[in-house]
Design an enzyme around this catalytic site. Structure first.
Site, mmCIF file in Angstrom:
data_model
loop_
_atom_site.group_PDB
_atom_site.id
_atom_site.type_symbol
_atom_site.label_atom_id
_atom_site.label_comp_id
_atom_site.label_asym_id
_atom_site.label_seq_id
_atom_site.Cartn_x
_atom_site.Cartn_y
_atom_site.Cartn_z
ATOM 1 C CB THR A 71 -54.144 49.484 -81.558
ATOM 2 O OG1 THR A 71 -52.944 50.016 -81.014
ATOM 3 C CG2 THR A 71 -54.849 48.669 -80.504
ATOM 4 C CB CYS A 126 -51.298 49.753 -73.704
ATOM 5 S SG CYS A 126 -49.611 50.358 -73.643
ATOM 6 C CG HIS A 163 -52.403 51.658 -77.856
ATOM 7 N ND1 HIS A 163 -51.792 50.855 -78.783
ATOM 8 C CD2 HIS A 163 -51.815 51.362 -76.681
ATOM 9 C CE1 HIS A 163 -50.860 50.102 -78.184
ATOM 10 N NE2 HIS A 163 -50.858 50.407 -76.906
#
Lengths: 207, 163
Positions: free
Chosen positions: B25, B31, B48
């Site tokens: 990711t 996040c 995520h």
């Protein structure tokens, strides 16, 4: 007053937002050009609705190194303005404005960062005063904040704020570069659904 | 090992794979990236997440967006391709605060709250967090290598590390 959802945005509304974005960005780019002593070319303004899964890539690659100057917009709208400059362009902006010869973003000091924030501030001022002129909406702004990092990480901040209830984000985007193509950047106004309604309603009275 | 696929997980997204594939990711900010791994079957999963709690939202239509719903779905999908729930270990990264807006104390910051929520849920599920790289003010790209269970954390200006 409208109770529209931007998921069902019409062609006519897109044109209205584009036109508003065009005039506001035009003013902002003139201010920026004066500030750094360049002539700036602006792309066609785009109205975009993107899924959150793809939001980290809206400025190109999620890992691209950029300087992001972010401003919260309050008052009649709940919005954010993001000035995103490629790292090289951020360096050029600082060098042009302060007469420096910085080569790496890592060498920026506090003054360099505050100059970039001030650039974001001046752009926001021109953009929003122009928006105010033809919408009548009263707008206040926060002090700009800067982050120099991966585009995806910077975009996570507005994404969390604006894709909280929806799985998409609505924004009006202007890309720009100077005539020598050294300076590259993007200017984005992000709106929530209520703000989209207010802008369309107030533009409807005017256009 | 020429047929190793690198599978990208977007924001508010999750995926699971088996050895030798890699899950990645890109550009995690506030996040949190949650990497789960079963070392016996070499099944890996990566989520995520953007927000701590789906219960604060009505009509949640994206379970990968929230810590509470994403972790359960991730485990379910991993078990579906051969992992065992009681063998899972976790590595987490992200939860930075990218902008320093005033009048925001640390506990209110979304990055901090995301990390706290993830930690609490994993704790309740008795999944040990064996490594983490969270907080601070910079972005991270992560890669979960299912052949080894290593989580690679890449940054701009803050180095690369294996955790």
């Amino acid at each position: 007053m409208g109770e529209r959802n931007y998921q069902n945005i019409t062609e006519e509304e897109i044109d209205m937002l584009k036109e508003a974005g065009n005039i506001a960005s035009g003013n902002a780019m003139t201010s920026l050009g004066k500030l750094i002593g360049c002539t700036l070319d602006m792309s066609v303004v785009q109205v975009r609705i993107e899924k959150i899964q793809e939001l980290t890539d809206i400025l190109g690659d999620a890992e691209e190194y950029i300087a992001g100057m972010l401003i919260n917009v309050y008052g009649d709208l709940n919005a954010m303005l993001l000035l995103a400059l490629e790292a090289e362009s951020a360096i050029k902006t600082v060098n042009l404005m302060l007469g420096k010869n910085i080569e790496h973003v890592e060498d920026f000091d506090e003054i360099d960062c505050s100059v970039l924030c001030e650039t974001g501030n001046i752009l926001a001022g021109s953009y929003l005063s122009s928006l105010n002129t033809f919408t009548g909406l009263e707008l206040d702004v926060s002090i700009p904040q800067i982050s120099i990092d991966m585009a995806g990480a910077i975009l996570s901040y507005p994404a969390i704020e604006f894709a909280r209830n929806d799985n998409t984000m609505l924004f009006i985007e202007t890309e720009f570069k100077d005539t020598n193509e050294v300076l590259n950047g993007t200017y984005i106004l992000i709106l929530d659904n209520d703000s989209y309604n207010k802008v369309i309603d107030s533009l409807g009275k005017w256009l | 090992m020429s047929d190793v696929n690198i599978i990208k997980v977007g924001m508010a997204d999750l995926n699971v794979v088996k050895d030798p594939h890699i899950l990645t990711t890109l550009g995690l900010g506030s996040c949190v990236g949650i990497a789960l791994y079963d070392a016996v079957t070499k099944v890996g999963g990566l989520a995520h997440i953007m927000l701590p709690d789906s219960k604060q939202i009505k009509n949640n239509s994206n379970i990968a967006k929230f810590a509470d719903t994403a972790i359960f779905k991730l485990i379910e999908d991993m078990v579906g391709i051969g992992a065992r729930g009681n063998r899972l270990v976790a590595k987490i990264a992200g939860g930075a605060h990218m902008f320093e807006f005033k009048n925001m104390d640390d506990m209110m910051r979304i990055g901090t709250r995301n990390v706290a929520a993830v930690t609490q849920i994993l704790d309740e599920l008795a999944i040990p967090i064996v490594a983490s790289d969270t907080g601070s003010n910079y972005g991270r790209t992560i890669e979960l290598h299912t052949s080894t269970g290593i989580l690679l954390v890449k940054t701009i200006g803050h180095g690369i590390k294996e955790i």
